[in-house]
Every structure is written in C-alpha cells, then in structure tokens.
Design a protein around this motif. Sequence first.
Motif, PDB file in Angstrom:
ATOM      1  N   UNK A   1      43.618  29.028  28.876  1.00 16.58           N
ATOM      2  CA  UNK A   1      42.316  29.848  29.218  1.00 16.58           C
ATOM      3  C   UNK A   1      41.219  28.830  29.924  1.00 16.58           C
ATOM      4  N   UNK A   2      41.690  27.590  30.309  1.00 17.33           N
ATOM      5  CA  UNK A   2      40.798  26.910  30.612  1.00 17.33           C
ATOM      6  C   UNK A   2      40.500  26.771  32.343  1.00 17.33           C
ATOM      7  N   UNK A   3      41.642  27.134  33.032  1.00 16.80           N
ATOM      8  CA  UNK A   3      41.739  26.969  34.387  1.00 16.80           C
ATOM      9  C   UNK A   3      42.520  28.145  34.905  1.00 16.80           C
ATOM     10  N   UNK A   4      42.158  29.139  34.621  1.00 12.14           N
ATOM     11  CA  UNK A   4      42.751  30.736  35.002  1.00 12.14           C
ATOM     12  C   UNK A   4      42.339  31.126  36.704  1.00 12.14           C
ATOM     13  N   UNK A   5      43.059  31.708  37.218  1.00 12.39           N
ATOM     14  CA  UNK A   5      43.014  32.096  38.284  1.00 12.39           C
ATOM     15  C   UNK A   5      41.640  32.663  38.341  1.00 12.39           C
ATOM     16  N   UNK A   6      40.928  32.825  39.676  1.00 10.47           N
ATOM     17  CA  UNK A   6      39.534  33.240  39.268  1.00 10.47           C
ATOM     18  C   UNK A   6      39.131  34.789  39.193  1.00 10.47           C
ATOM     19  N   UNK A   7      40.149  35.568  39.589  1.00 14.36           N
ATOM     20  CA  UNK A   7      40.005  37.060  39.371  1.00 14.36           C
ATOM     21  C   UNK A   7      40.136  37.481  37.756  1.00 14.36           C
ATOM     22  N   UNK A   8      40.790  36.531  36.945  1.00 18.55           N
ATOM     23  CA  UNK A   8      41.395  36.915  35.685  1.00 18.55           C
ATOM     24  C   UNK A   8      39.999  37.405  34.883  1.00 18.55           C
ATOM     25  N   UNK A   9      40.333  38.474  34.114  1.00 24.78           N
ATOM     26  CA  UNK A   9      39.555  38.884  33.099  1.00 24.78           C
ATOM     27  C   UNK A   9      39.909  38.462  31.650  1.00 24.78           C
ATOM     28  N   UNK A  10      39.237  37.785  31.185  1.00 25.11           N
ATOM     29  CA  UNK A  10      39.533  37.179  29.757  1.00 25.11           C
ATOM     30  C   UNK A  10      39.345  38.183  28.528  1.00 25.11           C
ATOM     31  N   UNK A  11      38.226  39.034  28.786  1.00 20.81           N
ATOM     32  CA  UNK A  11      37.844  40.168  27.836  1.00 20.81           C
ATOM     33  C   UNK A  11      37.716  41.263  28.370  1.00 20.81           C
ATOM     34  N   UNK A  12      38.731  42.121  28.444  1.00 18.81           N
ATOM     35  CA  UNK A  12      38.892  43.424  28.993  1.00 18.81           C
ATOM     36  C   UNK A  12      37.772  44.398  28.796  1.00 18.81           C
ATOM     37  N   UNK A  13      37.352  45.053  29.623  1.00 21.14           N
ATOM     38  CA  UNK A  13      35.909  45.965  29.599  1.00 21.14           C
ATOM     39  C   UNK A  13      36.179  47.080  28.823  1.00 21.14           C
ATOM     40  N   UNK A  14      35.101  47.490  27.818  1.00 19.10           N
ATOM     41  CA  UNK A  14      35.388  48.336  26.833  1.00 19.10           C
ATOM     42  C   UNK A  14      35.729  49.881  27.336  1.00 19.10           C
ATOM     43  N   UNK A  15      35.445  50.005  28.540  1.00 22.39           N
ATOM     44  CA  UNK A  15      36.016  51.314  29.113  1.00 22.39           C
ATOM     45  C   UNK A  15      37.161  51.599  29.246  1.00 22.39           C
TER      46      UNK A  15
ATOM     47  N   UNK B   1      47.941  36.074  36.292  1.00 20.59           N
ATOM     48  CA  UNK B   1      47.800  34.628  35.958  1.00 20.59           C
ATOM     49  C   UNK B   1      48.864  33.721  36.887  1.00 20.59           C
ATOM     50  N   UNK B   2      48.996  34.310  37.989  1.00 17.28           N
ATOM     51  CA  UNK B   2      49.568  33.537  38.945  1.00 17.28           C
ATOM     52  C   UNK B   2      48.767  33.512  40.148  1.00 17.28           C
ATOM     53  N   UNK B   3      49.200  32.307  40.908  1.00 12.67           N
ATOM     54  CA  UNK B   3      48.712  31.952  42.281  1.00 12.67           C
ATOM     55  C   UNK B   3      49.715  31.614  43.301  1.00 12.67           C
ATOM     56  N   UNK B   4      49.705  32.219  44.393  1.00 11.33           N
ATOM     57  CA  UNK B   4      50.623  32.177  45.428  1.00 11.33           C
ATOM     58  C   UNK B   4      50.398  31.230  46.444  1.00 11.33           C
ATOM     59  N   UNK B   5      50.668  29.931  46.341  1.00 10.13           N
ATOM     60  CA  UNK B   5      50.581  28.877  47.369  1.00 10.13           C
ATOM     61  C   UNK B   5      51.340  29.390  48.670  1.00 10.13           C
ATOM     62  N   UNK B   6      52.570  29.672  48.613  1.00  7.99           N
ATOM     63  CA  UNK B   6      53.548  29.806  49.453  1.00  7.99           C
ATOM     64  C   UNK B   6      54.505  30.869  49.122  1.00  7.99           C
ATOM     65  N   UNK B   7      54.472  32.092  49.717  1.00  2.73           N
ATOM     66  CA  UNK B   7      55.282  32.995  49.247  1.00  2.73           C
ATOM     67  C   UNK B   7      56.704  33.127  50.048  1.00  2.73           C
ATOM     68  N   UNK B   8      57.839  33.524  49.462  1.00  6.56           N
ATOM     69  CA  UNK B   8      59.089  33.678  50.115  1.00  6.56           C
ATOM     70  C   UNK B   8      59.029  34.765  51.341  1.00  6.56           C
TER      71      UNK B   8
END
Length: 512
Positions: free
Chosen positions: A251-265, A354-361
Amino acid sequence: MNKFIYFSVAILLLALGSCKDFEAINVNPNNPDVVPPEMLLPPIISGAVNTMTASGGSRAGQFVQHIAYLGGTSEEDGRYNLTGASFREEWNGAMRLIKDVNQLHLLAKQNQMPHYEAVALVCKVYILSVMSDAYGDIPYNEAGKGDVAGLEFPNYESQQEVYELMLDDLEEANQLLKNADPSLTIKRDILYNGNISAWRKFANSLKLRILMRESQKLDVGEAVRSIFNNPLEYPVFEKVEDQATLVYNNNADLYRWFILNPPADGSGVNFDGNDRVGETMVDVLQEAADPRLKIYVAPTKNSYNARRTNPATPYVYRGQPVGLSSLEQNALYQQTGLNKDDFSVLGKRIRKENRAFLFSYSELLFLKAEASVRNMGVQGDAAAVYLEGLAASLAKWPQVSQASNEETPYINQGEAATFLARTDIALREETALEQIAQQQWIDAFLNGYEAWASWRRTGFPLLKPGPSVLSPIPVRYVYSDNEQNNPNLVKWINEHMGGTMPTHNTKVWFQP
C-alpha cells in the motif's frame, strides 16, 4: 628511563591491537559499507515505473487526450500554459534514479555479476528512453554522475546519438544475459521474479521500440528484421505473460489511480474529482463497440445513479472535451443541458488496478505489424499479426478471481472472439498504418508517454486541440527550470539549437 619507554611502547601496541579488535567487533553486519546489488533493484524498478506513470494522466496523458479535465481545472496542462517549472519533478526524479542505476552497474561489474550488470543497462535505457522521448536531447553517458568530480553538470548528446547509445547498451545486455550461467538468478527482482530469460526478452523488445522510434528518420529495416526474424539470437516477448508488467503488492507505492478506500456509493470510482476520460478515447471505443470501453471508462455519475433507481436505465458513457476554459465549459453546460456529472471518469477496473504496463506484448505485435506493412522484411502476415496484437490487448483484462463483470469488469473469451471476428475490425490495406497506430494509442491507455510518442511519430489518431488553447498540442517537455541553469545545457542550446531554449512546441528529432 629505558624501562619506562619500553613499557609505554608495549601499552601503545596493546592499545592499537585492542582498537583493531574493537573495530572488528563493532562492524554492523546489517549495515554494510557496500550495498549488495540486489538491494538496489526494487527501488530502481519501482522508480522506473513511476517515471512512466507519473505523467500518465497529468501531462503526457492529457496531451494525447487519454485524460481531460473539466474546463478551467488543470489550466497549466490542459490548456498548454507550460514553463520549465511545469516539468521540474519529471526531470529531477528520473535523473536522481539514474544515480542508483549507475551504482548498480558499478557494483555488478566489480563483483563479476553479469546478470545484474545487464539488468542495470536495461533499466538505464528504459528510464532514459522515456526522458529522451519527452525532452529530446539529454545527457546519457554522464547522466546521474553529479556526485563525480568534474561531472556536476553533465554534457548533453543529441537524441539521435542517445538512441544509438541505448541500442548499444541493449545489445550488450542481450549478450551478457545470453552468456550468463543459467543457474544464476536475480534476487529481489520485483518485475520478473529473477527470470534471466524474461529480462533478455524485455531488452530486445525495448530495442525494437527504439528502432521503430527512429524509423521516420533512418532506415532501420535491416536492424528490425534481424531481431524479429532471429528469435534464438534475439528472443522477444512471445505471449502476454512475457510483457513487462509491474504488480504492486503493498500500500506504500501503488499505481497512482488506485483507490485504497472504495467510495461509499458503491460505484468503485471517483466521481468527485476533476479528471475525466478524454472525448476522443470514449468516442473511438464507443463507435467500434470495443469491449475495452467498460475497462477504461465508467458510466457517467448521473446515469449510474439513474440505473440504481431504475435498473432498465442504460448506462451512458461520455468523454470530456479537451482544453476548455471555465467559460467554455459553462457554455457547454448551457448549450447541452449537461453538467459535470454527465462526463465519464476512469473505469472501476482501472481504479482497482494494481498493475503498471511498462511494455505490453500487444505493443510489440503492433510494431511488428507496422514493420511488415512498411516492407521491412519481417516474417509473418501483417493482418494476422495485427489481430494477434489486438487479441493480446484484450487479454490484458481477464477475470479477477471469481469477481463478476459488474464488480470488476473484465473481457471474457467470447467477447474477445466476437470482436476479433468482425470484418470491420480487420486490417485494411488502404488504412493499415492508421489502424495500427490507433490501436497502439488505445492499448497504451494511461501509459501516456508511450501513446504520446507513438502519436508524434505516426500522426495517428487525428487529435484536435481545444477551441482556445494557448498553443498547439505540445510535442516535447520543457527542460526543468533548475536544469536550464546547467551551463552545459546552455552551451548545447547555443551550439546546436540556435541559442533558443526549446519550447513545448519544438519538435524532437524522431518526429517527421
């Protein structure tokens, strides 16, 4: 008197011996003077990925219209009001990281560890290729050596020269890994779990990316086919599992779009932010009924809430127009009757990613299809390779455990097969290069650097700036304001660029 002298000397010798013993006892085995190479690897790999993801949405991703912001927000990026201060950390962060890469390479050579030496070369090339793609001419040989006397201000090389130096380093990495003892493993490898052959495939695939980057300016056909047609000497990615994908596991270095706390809605997305998916991306996916739409894009907040009230209500996907001022955004609302909640944010799958693609197939296959269309002598049928690339792009989004499509969207085999079988999706001779480039742009969603580089090289897809932006779509990053004080950069600009510091509208070398 002599007895006193002898006694004093004896005491001194005894003290010196005791000091040596004391020093030996007080060496901390958990804090060695020399860091083992593998200890440097995790922060280098995660830092390399952060070099790519940091601007995936905030700048390069906006320039290439993956992401757009509501009018009047992110004025600096979305409307191209850019200076050297805009790109300060993009430059500084990467250059700091290269210092660690240089140290890894040095330790590997000193300790005769060719596999770590090769990994250091690949990491250096990856990081500095992102930097050169964005900034053009950069320091390469002297990058990250500011702690060395006389190299406090690194000298620059042209982008063309930098690419050639990178190709040389990747060739060296390929040979080092080819000849490495197969019993060796790469410890603390968070990218490939110590797999030497996987790193070799990454090195050679990266070499192809750089060669194709040069291809509008140089004849690279022989070099490209020598790799694609000779897998024993130049193994490259062969399946989705080979691609360079970093999986974050903390949880310290996650991909920047990651939501750690899902919204209540319960939506699983961030409806409250100002970022939206760009109009061009949403329109392209919707027009093609592309199954990646549900992966990349969330339904609008208003349609999501309407469906909760009435399950028969269809979801609406609508992209945000790029580069609007506050006045233009408000005028759009008045003209259409829409509001900010009628434009789509990033999809739930991306927000859970939780994945970041540096170079995809898939990227590699699209490069191969392009090389084939451009008659570079690559083995294989371009149309078939193109469909393989498209299939690989869809395969990046399988079902997660037993989660439902509603809970965590995915693309199942039936959806993929139906999409790939459509005649309107097949590669057409008259539009082949445009189709390939557009698929690269779609596949690289949130790898803004790569999508932006591909667009600058190929000109596809056709992107239009906002109605009143302050300049054309940027084609380079501006040297950071602190780097502009580097006397060797000033000297380089005077000698090679007519004395004028390049702006975000000054083309880089690889652009046609």
